[in-house]
Design a protein around this motif. Structure first.
Motif, PDB file in Angstrom:
ATOM      1  N   SER A   4       0.826  -1.209   0.000  1.00  0.00           N
ATOM      2  CA  SER A   4       0.000   0.000   0.000  1.00  0.00           C
ATOM      3  C   SER A   4       0.862   1.262   0.000  1.00  0.00           C
ATOM      4  N   VAL A   5       2.029   1.231   0.653  1.00  0.00           N
ATOM      5  CA  VAL A   5       2.947   2.373   0.636  1.00  0.00           C
ATOM      6  C   VAL A   5       3.511   2.571  -0.765  1.00  0.00           C
ATOM      7  N   ALA A   6       3.909   1.493  -1.417  1.00  0.00           N
ATOM      8  CA  ALA A   6       4.456   1.572  -2.767  1.00  0.00           C
ATOM      9  C   ALA A   6       3.403   2.069  -3.734  1.00  0.00           C
ATOM     10  N   ALA A   7       2.180   1.613  -3.583  1.00  0.00           N
ATOM     11  CA  ALA A   7       1.102   2.052  -4.463  1.00  0.00           C
ATOM     12  C   ALA A   7       0.811   3.531  -4.264  1.00  0.00           C
ATOM     13  N   ALA A   8       0.824   3.984  -3.024  1.00  0.00           N
ATOM     14  CA  ALA A   8       0.578   5.393  -2.743  1.00  0.00           C
ATOM     15  C   ALA A   8       1.695   6.253  -3.301  1.00  0.00           C
ATOM     16  N   ALA A   9       2.924   5.797  -3.181  1.00  0.00           N
ATOM     17  CA  ALA A   9       4.068   6.554  -3.697  1.00  0.00           C
ATOM     18  C   ALA A   9       4.017   6.641  -5.207  1.00  0.00           C
ATOM     19  N   SER A  10       3.670   5.546  -5.863  1.00  0.00           N
ATOM     20  CA  SER A  10       3.645   5.563  -7.320  1.00  0.00           C
ATOM     21  C   SER A  10       2.483   6.379  -7.847  1.00  0.00           C
ATOM     22  N   SER A  11       1.377   6.460  -7.126  1.00  0.00           N
ATOM     23  CA  SER A  11       0.245   7.246  -7.603  1.00  0.00           C
ATOM     24  C   SER A  11       0.500   8.742  -7.453  1.00  0.00           C
ATOM     25  N   SER A  12       1.361   9.152  -6.510  1.00  0.00           N
ATOM     26  CA  SER A  12       1.643  10.577  -6.328  1.00  0.00           C
ATOM     27  C   SER A  12       2.806  11.056  -7.194  1.00  0.00           C
ATOM     28  N   ALA A  13       3.602  10.143  -7.700  1.00  0.00           N
ATOM     29  CA  ALA A  13       4.738  10.524  -8.541  1.00  0.00           C
ATOM     30  C   ALA A  13       4.246  10.892  -9.933  1.00  0.00           C
ATOM     31  N   PRO A  14       4.878  11.902 -10.566  1.00  0.00           N
ATOM     32  CA  PRO A  14       4.454  12.265 -11.917  1.00  0.00           C
ATOM     33  C   PRO A  14       4.781  11.131 -12.893  1.00  0.00           C
ATOM     34  N   ALA A  15       3.949  10.989 -13.890  1.00  0.00           N
ATOM     35  CA  ALA A  15       4.155   9.933 -14.879  1.00  0.00           C
ATOM     36  C   ALA A  15       5.375  10.269 -15.729  1.00  0.00           C
ATOM     37  N   MET A  16       6.207   9.279 -15.988  1.00  0.00           N
ATOM     38  CA  MET A  16       7.397   9.483 -16.808  1.00  0.00           C
ATOM     39  C   MET A  16       7.168   8.874 -18.175  1.00  0.00           C
ATOM     40  N   ASP A  17       7.526   9.630 -19.208  1.00  0.00           N
ATOM     41  CA  ASP A  17       7.426   9.119 -20.568  1.00  0.00           C
ATOM     42  C   ASP A  17       8.756   8.459 -20.903  1.00  0.00           C
ATOM     43  N   THR A  18       8.764   7.152 -20.945  1.00  0.00           N
ATOM     44  CA  THR A  18      10.006   6.425 -21.203  1.00  0.00           C
ATOM     45  C   THR A  18      10.033   5.850 -22.615  1.00  0.00           C
ATOM     46  N   SER A  19       9.195   6.352 -23.495  1.00  0.00           N
ATOM     47  CA  SER A  19       9.199   5.854 -24.860  1.00  0.00           C
ATOM     48  C   SER A  19      10.529   6.184 -25.523  1.00  0.00           C
ATOM     49  N   LEU A  20      10.883   5.409 -26.493  1.00  0.00           N
ATOM     50  CA  LEU A  20      12.154   5.595 -27.197  1.00  0.00           C
ATOM     51  C   LEU A  20      12.227   6.982 -27.835  1.00  0.00           C
ATOM     52  N   GLU A  21      11.130   7.424 -28.413  1.00  0.00           N
ATOM     53  CA  GLU A  21      11.112   8.739 -29.065  1.00  0.00           C
ATOM     54  C   GLU A  21      11.363   9.858 -28.049  1.00  0.00           C
ATOM     55  N   ALA A  22      10.732   9.761 -26.889  1.00  0.00           N
ATOM     56  CA  ALA A  22      10.909  10.788 -25.858  1.00  0.00           C
ATOM     57  C   ALA A  22      12.344  10.771 -25.332  1.00  0.00           C
ATOM     58  N   LEU A  23      12.903   9.607 -25.151  1.00  0.00           N
ATOM     59  CA  LEU A  23      14.279   9.499 -24.668  1.00  0.00           C
ATOM     60  C   LEU A  23      15.266  10.044 -25.696  1.00  0.00           C
ATOM     61  N   GLN A  24      15.011   9.773 -26.971  1.00  0.00           N
ATOM     62  CA  GLN A  24      15.886  10.302 -28.019  1.00  0.00           C
ATOM     63  C   GLN A  24      15.807  11.823 -28.082  1.00  0.00           C
ATOM     64  N   MET A  25      14.599  12.370 -27.892  1.00  0.00           N
ATOM     65  CA  MET A  25      14.438  13.826 -27.903  1.00  0.00           C
ATOM     66  C   MET A  25      15.170  14.443 -26.712  1.00  0.00           C
ATOM     67  N   GLU A  26      15.043  13.824 -25.542  1.00  0.00           N
ATOM     68  CA  GLU A  26      15.735  14.331 -24.357  1.00  0.00           C
ATOM     69  C   GLU A  26      17.245  14.252 -24.541  1.00  0.00           C
ATOM     70  N   HIS A  27      17.727  13.165 -25.121  1.00  0.00           N
ATOM     71  CA  HIS A  27      19.162  13.020 -25.379  1.00  0.00           C
ATOM     72  C   HIS A  27      19.648  14.116 -26.325  1.00  0.00           C
ATOM     73  N   SER A  28      18.862  14.388 -27.354  1.00  0.00           N
ATOM     74  CA  SER A  28      19.225  15.421 -28.317  1.00  0.00           C
ATOM     75  C   SER A  28      19.287  16.792 -27.648  1.00  0.00           C
ATOM     76  N   GLN A  29      18.314  17.093 -26.794  1.00  0.00           N
ATOM     77  CA  GLN A  29      18.306  18.373 -26.084  1.00  0.00           C
ATOM     78  C   GLN A  29      19.506  18.491 -25.151  1.00  0.00           C
ATOM     79  N   MET A  30      19.828  17.406 -24.465  1.00  0.00           N
ATOM     80  CA  MET A  30      20.981  17.424 -23.557  1.00  0.00           C
ATOM     81  C   MET A  30      22.277  17.592 -24.340  1.00  0.00           C
ATOM     82  N   GLN A  31      22.373  16.965 -25.503  1.00  0.00           N
ATOM     83  CA  GLN A  31      23.569  17.087 -26.342  1.00  0.00           C
ATOM     84  C   GLN A  31      23.711  18.517 -26.849  1.00  0.00           C
ATOM     85  N   ASP A  32      22.587  19.130 -27.243  1.00  0.00           N
ATOM     86  CA  ASP A  32      22.617  20.531 -27.687  1.00  0.00           C
ATOM     87  C   ASP A  32      23.106  21.447 -26.568  1.00  0.00           C
TER      88      ASP A  32
END
Length: 85
Positions: A4-32
């Motif tokens: 129940s603690v883990a479920a509560a923690a995960s429900s309050s955490a913001p959703a992370m977009d871990t799709s390959l496209e999003a990760l590639q875009m973030e990598h590109s921004q960090m490289q820039d």
């Protein structure tokens, strides 16, 4: 319980977009950003020059303001009898 603690923690955490496209875009921004920072480190601004001159003066260190590259100025200083420190 732990579940129940883990479920509560995960429900309050913001959703992370871990799709390959999003990760590639973030990598590109960090490289820039890294490229911009490296470019900025290679550039000496007028403000930096003024601060260096002030520090040299405060410590009583003699300096020569060369109109261009250091090598021709070194040659002129050597011909004028200046010695290396």
């Amino acid at each position: 319980t732990f579940t129940s603690v883990a479920a509560a923690a995960s429900s309050s955490a913001p959703a992370m977009d871990t799709s390959l496209e999003a990760l590639q875009m973030e990598h590109s921004q960090m490289q820039d950003e890294l490229n911009r920072q490296q470019r900025d480190m290679d550039t000496v601004t007028d403000e930096m020059k003024e601060e260096i001159v002030q520090l040299l003066q405060l410590f009583g260190i003699p300096y020569i303001e060369a109109p261009a590259e250091a090598e021709p100025a070194d040659t002129e200083a050597e011909e004028g009898g200046a010695e290396d420190a």
